[in-house]
Design an enzyme around this catalytic site. Structure first.
Site, PDB file in Angstrom:
ATOM      1  N   CYS A   1       4.239  -9.698 -24.969  1.00  0.00           N
ATOM      2  CA  CYS A   1       2.829  -9.339 -25.025  1.00  0.00           C
ATOM      3  C   CYS A   1       2.258  -9.984 -26.273  1.00  0.00           C
ATOM      4  O   CYS A   1       3.005 -10.355 -27.171  1.00  0.00           O
ATOM      5  CB  CYS A   1       2.661  -7.823 -25.100  1.00  0.00           C
ATOM      6  SG  CYS A   1       0.952  -7.312 -24.785  1.00  0.00           S
TER       7      CYS A   1
ATOM      8  N   CYS B   1      -0.410  -8.499 -28.077  1.00  0.00           N
ATOM      9  CA  CYS B   1      -1.308  -7.626 -28.855  1.00  0.00           C
ATOM     10  C   CYS B   1      -0.900  -7.461 -30.316  1.00  0.00           C
ATOM     11  O   CYS B   1      -1.739  -7.206 -31.165  1.00  0.00           O
ATOM     12  CB  CYS B   1      -1.499  -6.276 -28.175  1.00  0.00           C
ATOM     13  SG  CYS B   1      -0.017  -5.310 -27.970  1.00  0.00           S
TER      14      CYS B   1
ATOM     15  N   CYS C   1      -4.193  -8.035 -25.497  1.00  0.00           N
ATOM     16  CA  CYS C   1      -2.858  -8.482 -25.094  1.00  0.00           C
ATOM     17  C   CYS C   1      -2.768  -9.960 -24.717  1.00  0.00           C
ATOM     18  O   CYS C   1      -1.735 -10.424 -24.252  1.00  0.00           O
ATOM     19  CB  CYS C   1      -2.360  -7.601 -23.949  1.00  0.00           C
ATOM     20  SG  CYS C   1      -2.246  -5.864 -24.442  1.00  0.00           S
TER      21      CYS C   1
ATOM     22  N   LYS D   1       1.905   0.641 -15.668  1.00  0.00           N
ATOM     23  CA  LYS D   1       1.623   1.073 -17.039  1.00  0.00           C
ATOM     24  C   LYS D   1       0.208   1.609 -17.096  1.00  0.00           C
ATOM     25  O   LYS D   1      -0.747   0.921 -16.741  1.00  0.00           O
ATOM     26  CB  LYS D   1       1.792  -0.118 -17.983  1.00  0.00           C
ATOM     27  CG  LYS D   1       1.437   0.170 -19.424  1.00  0.00           C
ATOM     28  CD  LYS D   1       1.785  -1.016 -20.310  1.00  0.00           C
ATOM     29  CE  LYS D   1       1.306  -0.809 -21.724  1.00  0.00           C
ATOM     30  NZ  LYS D   1       1.620  -1.980 -22.575  1.00  0.00           N
TER      31      LYS D   1
ATOM     32  N   ARG E   1       0.668   2.128 -31.909  1.00  0.00           N
ATOM     33  CA  ARG E   1      -0.279   1.125 -32.420  1.00  0.00           C
ATOM     34  C   ARG E   1      -0.247   1.078 -33.944  1.00  0.00           C
ATOM     35  O   ARG E   1      -0.518   0.039 -34.531  1.00  0.00           O
ATOM     36  CB  ARG E   1      -1.670   1.361 -31.842  1.00  0.00           C
ATOM     37  CG  ARG E   1      -1.634   1.011 -30.356  1.00  0.00           C
ATOM     38  CD  ARG E   1      -2.924   1.214 -29.608  1.00  0.00           C
ATOM     39  NE  ARG E   1      -2.665   0.996 -28.179  1.00  0.00           N
ATOM     40  CZ  ARG E   1      -3.352   1.559 -27.203  1.00  0.00           C
ATOM     41  NH1 ARG E   1      -4.347   2.372 -27.484  1.00  0.00           N
ATOM     42  NH2 ARG E   1      -3.041   1.321 -25.945  1.00  0.00           N
TER      43      ARG E   1
ATOM     44  N   ARG F   1      -8.118  -0.763 -23.311  1.00  0.00           N
ATOM     45  CA  ARG F   1      -7.251  -1.499 -22.400  1.00  0.00           C
ATOM     46  C   ARG F   1      -7.438  -1.073 -20.929  1.00  0.00           C
ATOM     47  O   ARG F   1      -6.602  -1.337 -20.090  1.00  0.00           O
ATOM     48  CB  ARG F   1      -5.776  -1.295 -22.787  1.00  0.00           C
ATOM     49  CG  ARG F   1      -5.436  -1.719 -24.200  1.00  0.00           C
ATOM     50  CD  ARG F   1      -4.002  -2.194 -24.292  1.00  0.00           C
ATOM     51  NE  ARG F   1      -3.409  -2.102 -25.603  1.00  0.00           N
ATOM     52  CZ  ARG F   1      -3.702  -2.883 -26.652  1.00  0.00           C
ATOM     53  NH1 ARG F   1      -4.620  -3.819 -26.553  1.00  0.00           N
ATOM     54  NH2 ARG F   1      -3.066  -2.717 -27.796  1.00  0.00           N
TER      55      ARG F   1
ATOM     56  N   GLU G   1       0.846  -1.554  -7.877  1.00  0.00           N
ATOM     57  CA  GLU G   1       1.134  -2.426  -9.024  1.00  0.00           C
ATOM     58  C   GLU G   1       2.630  -2.767  -9.075  1.00  0.00           C
ATOM     59  O   GLU G   1       3.010  -3.909  -9.300  1.00  0.00           O
ATOM     60  CB  GLU G   1       0.709  -1.754 -10.344  1.00  0.00           C
ATOM     61  CG  GLU G   1      -0.765  -1.895 -10.657  1.00  0.00           C
ATOM     62  CD  GLU G   1      -1.149  -3.308 -11.113  1.00  0.00           C
ATOM     63  OE1 GLU G   1      -0.269  -4.177 -11.265  1.00  0.00           O
ATOM     64  OE2 GLU G   1      -2.348  -3.542 -11.319  1.00  0.00           O
TER      65      GLU G   1
ATOM     66  N   LYS H   1       5.396   3.814 -17.197  1.00  0.00           N
ATOM     67  CA  LYS H   1       5.107   4.109 -18.597  1.00  0.00           C
ATOM     68  C   LYS H   1       3.720   4.697 -18.715  1.00  0.00           C
ATOM     69  O   LYS H   1       2.795   4.132 -18.133  1.00  0.00           O
ATOM     70  CB  LYS H   1       5.198   2.802 -19.382  1.00  0.00           C
ATOM     71  CG  LYS H   1       4.827   2.904 -20.831  1.00  0.00           C
ATOM     72  CD  LYS H   1       4.787   1.545 -21.458  1.00  0.00           C
ATOM     73  CE  LYS H   1       4.264   1.734 -22.854  1.00  0.00           C
ATOM     74  NZ  LYS H   1       3.820   0.520 -23.437  1.00  0.00           N
TER      75      LYS H   1
ATOM     76  N   SER I   1       5.660   6.453 -27.546  1.00  0.00           N
ATOM     77  CA  SER I   1       5.531   6.936 -28.922  1.00  0.00           C
ATOM     78  C   SER I   1       4.905   8.332 -29.004  1.00  0.00           C
ATOM     79  O   SER I   1       5.343   9.159 -29.804  1.00  0.00           O
ATOM     80  CB  SER I   1       4.703   5.945 -29.733  1.00  0.00           C
ATOM     81  OG  SER I   1       3.443   5.717 -29.119  1.00  0.00           O
TER      82      SER I   1
ATOM     83  N   TYR J   1      12.652   6.467 -28.059  1.00  0.00           N
ATOM     84  CA  TYR J   1      12.847   6.427 -29.512  1.00  0.00           C
ATOM     85  C   TYR J   1      13.901   7.437 -29.947  1.00  0.00           C
ATOM     86  O   TYR J   1      14.293   7.452 -31.105  1.00  0.00           O
ATOM     87  CB  TYR J   1      11.507   6.676 -30.223  1.00  0.00           C
ATOM     88  CG  TYR J   1      10.472   5.641 -29.842  1.00  0.00           C
ATOM     89  CD1 TYR J   1      10.487   4.378 -30.409  1.00  0.00           C
ATOM     90  CD2 TYR J   1       9.519   5.906 -28.857  1.00  0.00           C
ATOM     91  CE1 TYR J   1       9.572   3.408 -30.030  1.00  0.00           C
ATOM     92  CE2 TYR J   1       8.592   4.950 -28.478  1.00  0.00           C
ATOM     93  CZ  TYR J   1       8.626   3.698 -29.060  1.00  0.00           C
ATOM     94  OH  TYR J   1       7.731   2.738 -28.673  1.00  0.00           O
TER      95      TYR J   1
END
Ligand code: PBG
Length: 324
Positions: free
Chosen positions: A118, A120, A128, A197, A207, A219, A235, A250, A275, A314
């Site tokens: 990506c 971004c 992006c 997504k 971010r 976005r 998608e 996601k 996140s 994470y």
């Protein structure tokens, strides 16, 4: 019928364990790894307590640590020293991710290395790919951005990535990256598409971690509306037809219905516990409001139950200490 039938028998100690329909194992987990070209030592991420941005020099050691804990796969994100309108630092041979991939490949040769594809983190406007005027005002341009993704993916593959993971939600991104990889004689490199997504508030902490906040707009013209399940499935279907090897949903935890739907397409599916999902559990656990280990294992197990083959989380590092 009761009293002959008693479902609680299934939940006797010992029986319950052997009858578990789903289990999470370390090999299912993909650990994100932030690599910061400017950092001289690991830097903590304020919005994601417990997560760090690593200097390029430390990435091999960090990957080795994860490998020794039983983690078999990592997903790299780069924070470059320089940004511009095209995100050109994303595809240079000595870019931050390319350097990190080569080091990890040399030092932990068996690690499955995935890279986020990506722009971004690399563009000065934070979108992006390439932006320009559209009839709805300034926005991400689809087809010009595809060329950027091709270059990024090929440069990651040349550095030694096993799996490239385009996360920009452009139409045609899987097909164009597949063709570019094949033309570069990298037909053995997999594409794990961020195929479904959503435009989610739960990317907020990321971010800050990746310095990828945007200068204008949002976005929502490329990421999905959280209200839409049919479009979400389409998608992933499109990406499957374009040649994706692995699909992704996601965020993860609020989209289990979507995950179960995408699983029916027959391809391996990854769920990305993002996140914000991490930050929520972390913050509540820090206050003593949640039992962190129990909460994390429950979320990961539920993702498996809904159909995830792989989980980007994470919590990978800590969870590896709790599961087989
Ligand atoms: C890059 C990208 C994002 C995330 C992964 N890849 C941010 C975004 O789309 O705005 C989010 C990951 C997370 O929140 O953990 N496009």
């Amino acid at each position: 019928m009761f009293p002959e039938r008693r479902l609680r028998r299934l939940r006797r100690k010992g029986i319950c364990e052997i009858l578990s329909e789903n289990t999470v194992s370390r090999k299912d987990l993909i650990a994100p790894l932030f690599v910061d070209e400017r950092a001289e030592e690991p830097v903590g991420i304020g919005s994601m307590p417990g997560q760090m941005r690593y200097p390029i020099d430390d990435t091999a050691e960090r990957a080795r640590e994860l490998w020794e804990k039983g983690i078999r796969s990592i997903l790299l994100f780069g924070i470059p020293a320089e940004k511009d309108a095209e995100g050109s630092s994303a595809w240079t041979e000595d870019g931050v991710v390319q350097q990190a991939v080569r080091r990890i490949r040399r030092n932990v040769p068996e690690m499955v290395i995935c890279t986020d594809v990506c722009a971004c983190e690399y563009t000065d406007h934070g979108h992006c790919g390439i932006v320009g005027d559209t009839h709805c005002g300034p926005d991400l341009l689809n087809d010009p951005s595809l060329a950027v993704m091709e270059r990024i993916a090929v440069s990651h593959a040349r550095a030694g990535a096993d799996i490239v993971a385009p996360s920009c939600m452009l139409d045609g991104m899987v097909l164009s990256i597949r063709r570019a990889l094949d033309a570069a004689a990298r037909e053995d490199v997999l594409i794990m598409s961020y195929s479904t997504k959503f435009a989610s508030a739960f990317y907020g902490p990321f971010r800050e971690a990746a310095e990828s906040g945007y200068a204008f707009g949002d976005r929502r013209s490329y990421q999905l509306n959280p209200a839409n399940a049919n479009e979400a499935l389409r998608e992933s279907e499109e990406d499957a037809m374009e040649g994706a090897d692995i699909l992704m949903v996601k965020p993860a935890g609020f989209y289990l219905d979507v995950l179960a739907g995408v699983k029916t397409l027959g391809l391996p599916v990854a769920a990305y516990q993002v996140s914000g999902e991490y930050a929520m559990i972390r913050a509540a656990a820090e206050r003593g409001w949640l039992d962190e280990k129990a909460a994390v294992l429950e979320t990961l197990t539920c993702l498996k139950r809904a159909g995830a083959d792989l989980i980007v989380t994470y919590f990978a590092d800590e969870a590896a200490g709790w599961i087989p």
